[in-house]
Design an enzyme around this catalytic site. Sequence first.
Site, PDB file in Angstrom:
ATOM      1  N   HIS A  76      29.506  50.364  40.455  1.00 47.67           N
ATOM      2  CA  HIS A  76      29.154  49.337  39.840  1.00 47.67           C
ATOM      3  C   HIS A  76      28.269  49.334  38.788  1.00 47.67           C
ATOM      4  O   HIS A  76      28.249  48.803  37.807  1.00 47.67           O
ATOM      5  CB  HIS A  76      28.498  48.451  40.913  1.00 47.67           C
ATOM      6  CG  HIS A  76      27.822  46.972  40.373  1.00 47.67           C
ATOM      7  ND1 HIS A  76      28.495  46.039  40.204  1.00 47.67           N
ATOM      8  CD2 HIS A  76      26.495  46.738  40.006  1.00 47.67           C
ATOM      9  CE1 HIS A  76      27.813  44.873  39.581  1.00 47.67           C
ATOM     10  NE2 HIS A  76      26.468  45.536  39.776  1.00 47.67           N
ATOM     11  N   TYR A  93      30.823  52.697  50.513  1.00 46.59           N
ATOM     12  CA  TYR A  93      31.511  51.390  50.843  1.00 46.59           C
ATOM     13  C   TYR A  93      32.977  51.552  50.355  1.00 46.59           C
ATOM     14  O   TYR A  93      33.525  50.270  50.831  1.00 46.59           O
ATOM     15  CB  TYR A  93      31.118  50.247  50.235  1.00 46.59           C
ATOM     16  CG  TYR A  93      30.901  50.212  48.868  1.00 46.59           C
ATOM     17  CD1 TYR A  93      31.625  49.659  47.840  1.00 46.59           C
ATOM     18  CD2 TYR A  93      29.596  50.665  48.190  1.00 46.59           C
ATOM     19  CE1 TYR A  93      31.603  49.813  46.737  1.00 46.59           C
ATOM     20  CE2 TYR A  93      29.374  50.676  46.689  1.00 46.59           C
ATOM     21  CZ  TYR A  93      30.575  50.191  46.009  1.00 46.59           C
ATOM     22  OH  TYR A  93      30.454  50.063  44.616  1.00 46.59           O
ATOM     23  N   ARG A 152      37.468  48.500  39.580  1.00 48.65           N
ATOM     24  CA  ARG A 152      36.605  49.142  38.587  1.00 48.65           C
ATOM     25  C   ARG A 152      36.757  50.706  39.189  1.00 48.65           C
ATOM     26  O   ARG A 152      36.422  50.890  40.459  1.00 48.65           O
ATOM     27  CB  ARG A 152      35.345  48.799  38.553  1.00 48.65           C
ATOM     28  CG  ARG A 152      34.440  49.030  40.066  1.00 48.65           C
ATOM     29  CD  ARG A 152      32.880  48.489  39.595  1.00 48.65           C
ATOM     30  NE  ARG A 152      32.582  47.814  41.043  1.00 48.65           N
ATOM     31  CZ  ARG A 152      31.944  48.742  41.922  1.00 48.65           C
ATOM     32  NH1 ARG A 152      32.023  49.816  41.995  1.00 48.65           N
ATOM     33  NH2 ARG A 152      31.616  47.971  42.984  1.00 48.65           N
TER      34      ARG A 152
END
Length: 397
Positions: free
Chosen positions: A286, A295, A282
């Site tokens: 998110h 992250y 992706r």
Amino acid sequence: MKDRNHLSDIGLAHNVEIISNGLLDIPMLQMLQSDGTAHSDSELPELDQQTCEKILKTMHYIRVLDERMIGAQRQGRISFYLACSGEEAAAIGSAAALSDNDMIMSQYREQGALAYRGYTTKQFMDQMFSNQNDPNKGRQMPIHYGDKALNFMTISSPLGTQIPQAAGHAYGQKMAGLDAITVCYFGEGAASEGDFHAGLNMAAVLKCPVVFICRNNGYAISTPSEEQFAGDGIASRGIGYGVKTIRVDGNDVLAVYAATKRAREIAIEEKCPVLIEAMTYRLAAHSTSDDPTGYRSKEEEARWRLKDPVMRFEKWLDSKGWFDEEAIKAFVEASRQEVLESLKTAEKVPVAKVEQIIEDVYDTPPWHLKEQLENLKQHINLYPDAYPKTARRDSND
């Protein structure tokens, strides 16, 4: 991970390789390279120009929708949104290989599959603004779509609940003798839920005609795959449950289409489940509540942008003389205007009536739900500035 260009070469449950450390080495079906050229020995699916153009336009439409609705959330016009940028091939390529009679049970990043089936911009907007035109009557978060006419089951927030439901629905299709399957989408993070294991085992034992499509994008929100599991992805779990399994390049729309088409044939002919693991990424966060810079690195994202599924598909179409760049630019601009105008219209429609919150549960609302509704109305009247004027009006009715 090894690539394969033919469905006959990849692991359908029994056809896997064992490597020295004893782990399964499951090959990945890939037909288009990152630069959009087809592998020389690929057996490309038979797709006509009209279908290919529909797939590409749906990809671009979803990117426009994602861009506009993320902006709307940042402006406080809707509360939440999930983009599928980078994963369009996994959703749209698979949807193109299905029959309209097949039931789709989605997670929350498959708006492309719904758009491919004909869900309109107005329907998207009415749902996300929870207005009086929303068929869910305002009782779902944004992006929790559902449409009975399009055989698209309403999305639920809890992860994985649709997996055993899909097995059960497919079992019902089998018992009814229908020439149809159930398709169930989820992410590799949802595969850590107990519902995944229960659903796959149920489907395998009862031989349900269901195709499970796992979008393995490398992260369960912020948790990378290596911190989720030590095995060979999700495909190895399908094999462990006795489910015929295909691993596919999820950024290769032709491979996804071919894998889904073959999986559907197997599910129909053999009355059994099939698991597809689509390896993808992706490009967006998110959700609008997530910040991926915490992250993952910009360098990682840049590497995956080189594998962009839309760009890859466009280059392949161009090689066949099927890509009209100016026509696509005009389509994107028209889509942008359509989304913006529909957004402005939907947000002006009054929100769904508060009384509808207790409908569709029982034939006649029982006393305790009526009592809870009255308590809710009192709460709304106690804090009027926290709720839309239409909700305050309904609470006084």
